[in-house]
Design an enzyme around this catalytic site. Sequence first.
Site, PDB file in Angstrom:
ATOM      1  CD  GLU A 110      -4.951  -7.691   1.595  1.00  0.00           C
ATOM      2  OE1 GLU A 110      -5.799  -6.895   2.049  1.00  0.00           O
ATOM      3  OE2 GLU A 110      -3.725  -7.538   1.752  1.00  0.00           O
ATOM      4  CG  ASP A 150     -13.080  -8.252   1.399  1.00  0.00           C
ATOM      5  OD1 ASP A 150     -12.851  -7.344   0.581  1.00  0.00           O
ATOM      6  OD2 ASP A 150     -12.737  -8.181   2.593  1.00  0.00           O
ATOM      7  CD  GLU A 205      -2.802  -1.356   2.391  1.00  0.00           C
ATOM      8  OE1 GLU A 205      -2.712  -0.520   3.300  1.00  0.00           O
ATOM      9  OE2 GLU A 205      -3.597  -2.303   2.423  1.00  0.00           O
ATOM     10  CG  ASN A 232      -0.808  -6.992  -1.302  1.00  0.00           C
ATOM     11  OD1 ASN A 232      -1.423  -7.600  -2.173  1.00  0.00           O
ATOM     12  ND2 ASN A 232      -1.288  -6.828  -0.079  1.00  0.00           N
ATOM     13  CG  HIS A 279     -10.034  -5.255   0.394  1.00  0.00           C
ATOM     14  ND1 HIS A 279     -10.392  -6.345   1.137  1.00  0.00           N
ATOM     15  CD2 HIS A 279      -8.709  -5.061   0.611  1.00  0.00           C
ATOM     16  CE1 HIS A 279      -9.337  -6.812   1.793  1.00  0.00           C
ATOM     17  NE2 HIS A 279      -8.296  -6.049   1.485  1.00  0.00           N
TER      18      HIS A 279
END
Length: 458
Positions: free
Chosen positions: A261, A263, A153, A195, A232
């Site tokens: 990740e 979702d 990030e 990432n 996300h």
Amino acid sequence: MLIAAAVGVLGMVAAVTVSTTPADAAASTLGAAAAQSGRYFGTAIAAGRLGDSNYTTIANREFNMVTPENEMKPDATEPNRGQFNFSSGDRVYNWAVQNGKRVRGHTLAWHGQQPPWMQSLSGSSLRQAMIDHINGVMAHYKGKLYAWDVVNEAFADGNSGGRRDSNLQRTGNDWIEVAFRTARAADPSVKLCYNDYNIENWTWAKTQGVYNMVKDFKSRGVPIDCVGFQSHFNSGSAYNSNFRTTLQNFAALGVDVQITELDIQGASAQTYAAVTNDCLAVPRCNGITVWGVRDQDSWRSGDTPLLFSGNNKKPAYDAVLNALNNAGPGPSNSPSASPSASPSTSPSSSPSASPTRSPLPGGCSATIKTINSWGGGFQSEVTVQAGSSAVNGWTVKWTWPSGQSISSLWNGRQSTSGSSVTVTNESYNGSIAAGGSTTFGFTANGNAATPTATCTSP
Ligand code: 9MR
């Protein structure tokens, strides 16, 4: 009555036999279904939930890759400067490998979840602390992990396309490449990933910012092997079908891509299937990790964004499983799995692979592929593929052409005699479903080589 009962039983037997016909049997778990195309399906695991048997039953059954949700972050692994603590990280790691799963390390250099001592540092002392942290953590897990999220990030949200302000960024713009170079030297066996979130939509400035960094790294030989797209998705950052373009364009730079990740707010089955198909469409998309097992385990459980609710599979689960099963043995099993890679940009990640032999019915084949290379050494991944019947135990053999020697090998047992290498399965990866595959890996000394390998199964 007796005859009717006997006919009934026979009828049942016949029905069972038909439904388990092996030739094109669909896999019944996410991990096995992903493995059919040489990919993994993973989840974030929280150490604190490993005592919940409902949780571990689902996690163990469905997933074959694990990311520790918080346990390998800087605040967990170096609570005091120079004093490392791997107790929680090892709990997750040990649970994973004891259950035959691989592990993605998450994460080494990040503005978030820094221990207080690190938050208060700046300048050259923070830069040195970052280097020491990477070395300390990577030494502990050396040779044991599939990938590391080396930097997490580091780009800003919004329209700038530039870096996020942070104490790490203020140590100098080169902090990211220093982190990657440090990581490669600390453990040459592990894939090194950048990432981030909100880099899935190809039109977004943040996506372009990260793309340009990776392009620059590849052109200058900064070691980077993969980009993790957190994925996300929610109303403020919705899934867009140009995600596939993003994955393709990054892969074309010569890096692997991974969905790290995932979702989705509301867990639309259609969107979950679309994301799965985007990964399946890109040969260098290695796999998908969802950020938690059940909705109740999610960092944003109110969004019910995951594949399970309690013990129940949600419609999104079925959509993902079907998409994975429909892919079948995919292009990633073939030696030309990375047509979009640019082999000349960097010595690392050049996609060379040994020729694949057609497996005999009931037999297996093995393909050696170079993942990374550096001065004097290289890393390879060997895909062991079952033919038209399941394999129970396998042995892969090859001969080195010019004095290469293995320095470390994982997911297999090695014996060497002169230039001949023999690798047999571990207890946990000897069984391969018909048409399925498993992989093992190694690092070796010498010039990268992809000799033809033979595979036999008893
Ligand atoms: O899921 C993690 C949650 O338990 C933590 O409280 C949170 C704190 O930063 O981090 C969450 O995981 C994040 C991941 O490490 C990086 N990408 C965003 C994830 C969700 O916030």
